[in-house]
Design a protein around this motif. Structure first.
Motif, PDB file in Angstrom:
ATOM      1  N   SER A 804      80.056  58.677-109.340  1.00  0.00           N
ATOM      2  CA  SER A 804      78.798  59.041-109.998  1.00  0.00           C
ATOM      3  C   SER A 804      79.024  60.002-111.161  1.00  0.00           C
ATOM      4  O   SER A 804      78.218  60.056-112.088  1.00  0.00           O
ATOM      5  CB  SER A 804      77.820  59.644-108.990  1.00  0.00           C
ATOM      6  N   ALA A 805      80.116  60.747-111.114  1.00  0.00           N
ATOM      7  CA  ALA A 805      80.402  61.678-112.207  1.00  0.00           C
ATOM      8  C   ALA A 805      80.621  60.924-113.526  1.00  0.00           C
ATOM      9  O   ALA A 805      80.547  61.513-114.601  1.00  0.00           O
ATOM     10  CB  ALA A 805      81.622  62.536-111.876  1.00  0.00           C
ATOM     11  N   HIS A 806      80.860  59.612-113.442  1.00  0.00           N
ATOM     12  CA  HIS A 806      81.030  58.816-114.658  1.00  0.00           C
ATOM     13  C   HIS A 806      79.735  58.206-115.151  1.00  0.00           C
ATOM     14  O   HIS A 806      79.728  57.368-116.043  1.00  0.00           O
ATOM     15  CB  HIS A 806      82.063  57.712-114.421  1.00  0.00           C
ATOM     16  N   SER A 807      78.626  58.615-114.543  1.00  0.00           N
ATOM     17  CA  SER A 807      77.325  58.156-115.005  1.00  0.00           C
ATOM     18  C   SER A 807      76.828  59.178-116.029  1.00  0.00           C
ATOM     19  O   SER A 807      76.754  60.365-115.728  1.00  0.00           O
ATOM     20  CB  SER A 807      76.391  58.086-113.798  1.00  0.00           C
ATOM     21  N   ALA A 808      76.475  58.713-117.241  1.00  0.00           N
ATOM     22  CA  ALA A 808      76.155  59.669-118.312  1.00  0.00           C
ATOM     23  C   ALA A 808      75.031  60.643-117.941  1.00  0.00           C
ATOM     24  O   ALA A 808      75.182  61.852-118.146  1.00  0.00           O
ATOM     25  CB  ALA A 808      75.842  58.917-119.597  1.00  0.00           C
ATOM     26  N   PRO A 809      73.906  60.189-117.403  1.00  0.00           N
ATOM     27  CA  PRO A 809      72.860  61.171-117.081  1.00  0.00           C
ATOM     28  C   PRO A 809      73.287  62.161-115.999  1.00  0.00           C
ATOM     29  O   PRO A 809      72.875  63.321-116.022  1.00  0.00           O
ATOM     30  CB  PRO A 809      71.683  60.319-116.592  1.00  0.00           C
ATOM     31  N   VAL A 810      74.120  61.720-115.068  1.00  0.00           N
ATOM     32  CA  VAL A 810      74.614  62.643-114.040  1.00  0.00           C
ATOM     33  C   VAL A 810      75.531  63.677-114.683  1.00  0.00           C
ATOM     34  O   VAL A 810      75.448  64.875-114.395  1.00  0.00           O
ATOM     35  CB  VAL A 810      75.328  61.873-112.911  1.00  0.00           C
ATOM     36  N   ALA A 811      76.385  63.216-115.598  1.00  0.00           N
ATOM     37  CA  ALA A 811      77.313  64.142-116.268  1.00  0.00           C
ATOM     38  C   ALA A 811      76.544  65.207-117.048  1.00  0.00           C
ATOM     39  O   ALA A 811      76.986  66.343-117.174  1.00  0.00           O
ATOM     40  CB  ALA A 811      78.251  63.364-117.183  1.00  0.00           C
TER      41      ALA A 811
END
Lengths: 898, 160
Positions: A804-811
């Protein structure tokens, strides 16, 4: 049970419930807005009006709001009486006065509860010609859009955000016909559960922002039942795809697990599936190849020529993928691919779950607990959805009080008035302050050793046979006695622990407490690191360090690494040496990572969205996820790569593999019935309104390709098939005639908020039995060492999980990189908030320069770092580091002066 | 006083007055309304900074306090003139022409409802029923009830 008469027909319903919930449970269509199955009734919107009659003689009756009318025996009501229908139509007309006519450009359109209810009441043309009130919208962060003009003031958003989820930064502002639901100023919504607003809001005020950016109507999304892969809880999700891209995730109701809500990591973490880091082609010696067959041939040659082969499994890969790897390399050559500590912890936890004799509660059951102790976890960050459940548990004392006062549990506003008078105790022992602290009766902060010692002391206080730690101070003894006292009184006490502290003693102390509890109805729950941590441990395998040894001693020269970035498991030099020593390194994974960079052969693996698999969550529940859309060749599911490379595979299909896995591993025997029985005709993944099928690929070719075949699951990549006899657990999408929003779920439960009709998904594999001896390895107290600090990795909901850390909004929601230090330590270092320190760590050649955050709850001698943030990736738990106040920045960077 | 309106910290006098209210309530957050009134008394209105300062002092979120502040007509979230005139717009007054009177007043002062007159002297705001329907239409000027208004409203309220 109570007998009620509705429009002349009699029904048996739940006594004590409210009339709206019972009407919906009976399958009757009664419109509503403010009521929510998980949040109860407030009677705010006046939409669910019905006529209630005194008796059989009464022909006139009176209007009542169904949601705040308790069900009683011989209740006579009418939904269809003209007066009731007229009232509901008038009410919605008033609610709609300010609502814009923007459905065609609104993201909610097509799955809008307001649309559904408006149509249901027959209000299809608008008479109001006046000016509508308009609002300025706010920026609410990367997850949620704000469009206040659409608001009908049902108050569900603030009731969820504040009352249910404990948020404090979303409020109702203003008064009468000028209310505004928003923050006091623009800014990111702080709650980790903000994404639920998208589903809680009955219309399009709060919508899914990343989905808006790549928008598709609900009816144009291809979907399949899925399971969240971003933590160990196994929340059920419905991912939706269009044009080969995963577009969004919404909640999929599971009566025992996630209910109606997801956390923001689970909802917005899917971005990695569409990420540029995805490997799209196999790679042989850094050269991409176009077809899977070439890579498989190469793989086969490597295996044939291997002197010895080993396989490294993964806690984020499915049971089937891990099992196939074990079959390919042989049981003695299968390694779990966990770091040493994690391996210990998981084996110990599995032993406790299987042989400890203490029930592991479901998430739903945790909400019923009347006393909770969290030992060593910050659940908001390590098992987020659990934090939401535990927040509900503290209300049980209020519910008891309400019962005494004869206030029904579902009468939300009245019950909330009692809050503050009583609260079921929640005790939290953690490294530093957690997000649940506002609900806690008592908190304790300390090193993992201190937490374990407190745990052992509580257990001893409950049962003197459990060993007592020596050298506790008076305050600790008093706290242990206090907590033990409250837990002892409880009827449904719950102990929550987990792997975050990386401490076996914490895990074992939690068991001692649970065992020592006198209550029959007690629970013990562990938060685990990854989606299939428990499943992998149940398959069982050897330790990673033994794999290192095998390559070292030359007995293995070829390795297959399945969906596992080994650089997250052990220090880089060790992994470098390991991978460099092997002759052939084959890696199967979704995303490029340091391990795939070292692969001689890289096989691109399908993600959860494009493949099928079984995961075992932290309670031991095996659940299946199904491909939402086909993986694009040459991407294959992990298990498929491994089967295809076998010379004479015994299985060709996923179902056979699951059965074989069940047969080979007794602990997993329960998955034999998995996935659901062959379903013919197949279940369509595309809704009946799915549009553009013949045109969507016309830019490539005007010939309509045949739909891809799915030989593995009960689903078809098609609009055609059986939609009638589908068990609700297998519904690709929640929809019922007249109910286009997710609230259609009422139609698939016998009782609202109850289990899905014909059962919730998944099979519990572990039945609590037996009893373990008291654990007695009590660690000595942690004593800070002058001039050194010990690293403690703090989990984080957004940064802490690999995918999930590679999901832009999560980052975008990553916290700032900083180190947390105790105020006294800060004084020793002569630093104040924001000053930088250099971290010197023996294994790292270069030192790390990071700003300090002074945290009064941080124990002395510990240095808290946020797990998963890039600067800290290689700083392991427990590392001993020196800290030095950093001098002025190098001239290149300005803005910071001594 | 002007300088104070934009400060994020409460003055000693404000804190003393807020503290004096604390014993009357079970918890700090319950003092919200009183605290807003106290700070408004000192500063004339509640700026964003004042709001945050009070919220911090009462240990509640600014959003929660904003919910309270925007609920009440008599808490001003924008600067107001030295004299605040509230003209009732509830049903009795409305039936007896309060709309017309209010408009007349605004025209005289050259302001729209909610605006401050150029000289900083006046602000006209609507308000809900003041409980003096028998003497409608009514207004409230600086907290004082002004009943039986007529088309001479300008003279009646401003003495001009």
């Amino acid at each position: 049970m109570a007998t009620i008469e509705v429009d002349g027909r009699t029904y048996e319903v739940q006594d004590g419930s409210n009339l709206l919930a019972e009407c919906l449970s009976l399958g009757l269509d009664l419109p509503y807005f403010c009521w929510h199955p998980a949040m109860g009734s407030v009677g705010a919107c006046r939409q669910c009006a019905v006529i209630q009659y005194k008796d059989a003689e009464d022909t006139r009756g009176r209007l009542v709001m169904a949601c705040i009318t308790p069900v009683a025996d011989n209740l006579r009501i009418s939904l269809n009486a003209d007066v009731a229908r007229q009232f509901r139509a008038d009410n919605i007309e008033l609610l709609m006065i300010n609502h814009p006519h923007d459905c065609p450009v609104c993201e909610e359109g097509g799955e809008c509860h307001l649309q559904d209810m408006t149509l249901m009441t027959g209000h299809t043309s608008r008479r109001y010609r006046g000016r509508k009130r308009t609002h300025r919208n706010q920026y609410l962060g990367p997850f949620v859009n704000h469009e206040m003009n659409r608001c009908i003031a049902c108050y569900r958003c603030v009731r969820f955000y504040n009352d249910y989820a404990g948020g404090a930064d979303l409020e109702v502002l203003g008064i009468h016909n000028n209310v505004y639901f928003g923050r006091h100023e623009d800014g990111t919504l702080e709650s980790e559960f903000s994404g639920n607003l998208v589903e809680v809001c009955p219309t399009g005020v709060f919508t899914d922002k990343p989905f808006s950016d790549r928008y598709t109507r609900k009816w144009d999304l291809q979907t399949a039942p899925s399971v969240c892969v971003h933590c160990s809880l196994g929340c059920n999700t419905t991912p939706g795809e269009r044009y080969g891209e995963l577009r969004r995730i919404v909640n999929r109701y599971h009566g025992d697990v996630n209910g109606y809500f997801l956390c923001d990591r689970g909802r917005f973490g899917y971005g990695f599936v569409n990420s540029d880091l995805r490997g799209r082609f196999p790679r042989i010696e850094r050269q991409p190849v176009a077809v899977a067959g070439t890579a498989i041939e190469h793989f086969r040659t490597q295996i044939r020529s291997a002197k010895g082969i080993i396989g490294i499994g993964s806690p984020r890969a499915s049971l089937e993928a891990n099992f196939t790897l074990r079959e390919l390399v042989g049981e003695t050559n299968f390694f779990l691919g966990l770091d040493e500590t994690e391996h210990d912890l998981l084996e110990s936890i599995l032993g406790i779950l299987a042989n400890g004799g203490i029930h592991t509660p479901t998430l739903r059951e945790t909400e019923q607990a009347d006393a909770v102790l969290i030992l060593g976890e910050d659940v908001t960050h390590s098992a987020p959805r659990l934090a939401l459940s535990l927040r509900q548990s503290v209300r049980n004392a209020t519910f008891d009080l309400a019962r005494q006062l004869k206030i029904p549990r579902w009468l939300d506003a009245a019950v909330r008035q009692l809050e503050g008078q009583v609260q079921s105790p929640l005790f939290i022992a953690s490294v530093h302050a957690t997000r649940l602290h506002d609900s806690a009766a008592e908190t304790f902060h300390g090193s993992p050793e201190a937490i374990a010692r407190l745990g052992f002391a509580i257990a001893h206080s409950l049962n003197p046979e459990s060993p007592l730690p020596s050298g506790l101070d008076e305050a600790e003894e008093a706290l242990a006695a206090l907590i033990a006292g409250r837990l002892r009184e409880a009827k449904r006490p719950l102990i929550v622990s987990g792997t975050s502290c990386a401490s076996l003693a914490v895990v074992q102390a939690a068991y001692n407490i649970a065992r020592a509890l006198p209550a029959q109805n007690k629970g013990l729950l562990y938060a685990l690191p990854e989606a299939n941590s428990l499943g992998l441990t149940m398959i069982g395998g050897r330790r990673l360090k033994d794999a290192f040894a095998r390559v070292q001693d030359g007995s293995a020269d070829t390795m297959v690494i399945l969906e596992n970035d080994l650089y997250r498991r052990a220090p880089a030099p060790q992994i470098d040496a390991f991978l460099d020593a092997a002759r052939h390194v084959a890696v199967i994974d979704h995303l490029e990572n340091p391990t795939t960079a070292k692969a001689g052969l890289l096989l691109p693996a399908a993600t959860f969205a494009e493949s099928e698999g079984t995961l075992v969550n932290n309670e031991g529940r095996a659940q299946c996820y199904f491909p939402v859309y086909p993986a694009q060749e040459p991407i294959l599911a992990g298990w498929e790569w491994l089967i295809r490379v076998m010379d004479n595979p015994r299985w060709h299909h996923f179902r056979d593999l699951t059965s074989a896995c069940a047969a080979a591993i007794p602990a997993l025997a329960g998955i034999e019935r998995f996935p659901a029985e062959e379903h013919l005709p197949k279940i369509p993944r595309q809704p009946h309104r799915y549009s553009g099928r013949t045109a969507m690929h016309a830019d490539v070719s005007v010939i309509e390709p045949p739909p891809p075949q799915d030989c593995e699951t009960p689903f078809a990549f098609s609009m055609e098939g059986d939609t009638v006899h589908v068990p609700p657990a297998l519904l690709p999408v929640v929809w019922a005639p007249g109910w286009n929003s997710n609230q259609a779920i009422n139609k698939f439960q016998d009782e609202v908020a109850g289990p899905l009709r014909s059962g919730n998904p998944g099979i519990r594999l572990i039945q609590a039995s037996g009893m373990l001896p008291w654990f007695d390895r009590i660690p000595p107290a942690f004593v800070p060492e002058r001039g050194f600090w010990r690293i403690v990795r703090l989990p984080n909901i957004f940064a802490g999980e690999e995918l999930s850390a590679h999901s832009a909004p999560v980052a975008e929601r990553f916290p700032d990189a900083c180190v947390f230090v105790n105020p006294e330590d800060a004084e020793t270092l002569a630093v104040s908030n924001g000053d930088s320190v250099e971290i010197r760590y023996e294994l790292e050649l270069s030192s790390l320069r990071i700003p300090v955050r002074i945290d009064s709850t941080m124990p002395a001698g510990l240095l808290g770092i946020t797990a998963g943030l890039p600067p800290f990736r290689h700083l392991p738990n427990g590392a001993r580091v020196a800290l030095i106040k950093a001098g002025p920045e190098a001239p290149a960077k300005t803005g910071e002066n001594q | 006083m002007k300088a104070e309106t934009n400060t994020r910290s409460l003055s000693a006098a404000e804190i003393d007055e807020i503290n004096a209210e604390l014993p009357h309530y079970e918890d700090k957050s319950a003092v919200s309304i009183e605290a807003l009134k106290i700070v408004q008394k000192h500063r004339g209105w509640i700026s964003d900074d004042s709001l945050v300062a009070i919220a911090e002092y009462l240990k509640i979120s600014p959003a929660q306090l904003e919910g309270v502040a925007t609920f009440y007509n008599l808490i001003y979230r924008r600067p107001v003139g030295k004299n605040v005139i509230h003209v009732c717009d509830s049903v009795s007054c409305w039936m007896l022409g309060s709309d017309r009177l209010s408009e007349k007043l605004c025209r005289h002062l050259n302001v729209k409802p909610g605006e401050m007159s150029q000289d900083g002297e006046y602000t006209v705001l609507p308000i809900v029923c003041l409980g003096a329907c028998d003497r409608a239409p009514v207004a409230m000027v600086n907290g004082e009830l002004r009943p039986d208004l007529t088309d001479n409203i300008v003279k009646e309220l401003l003495g001009e």
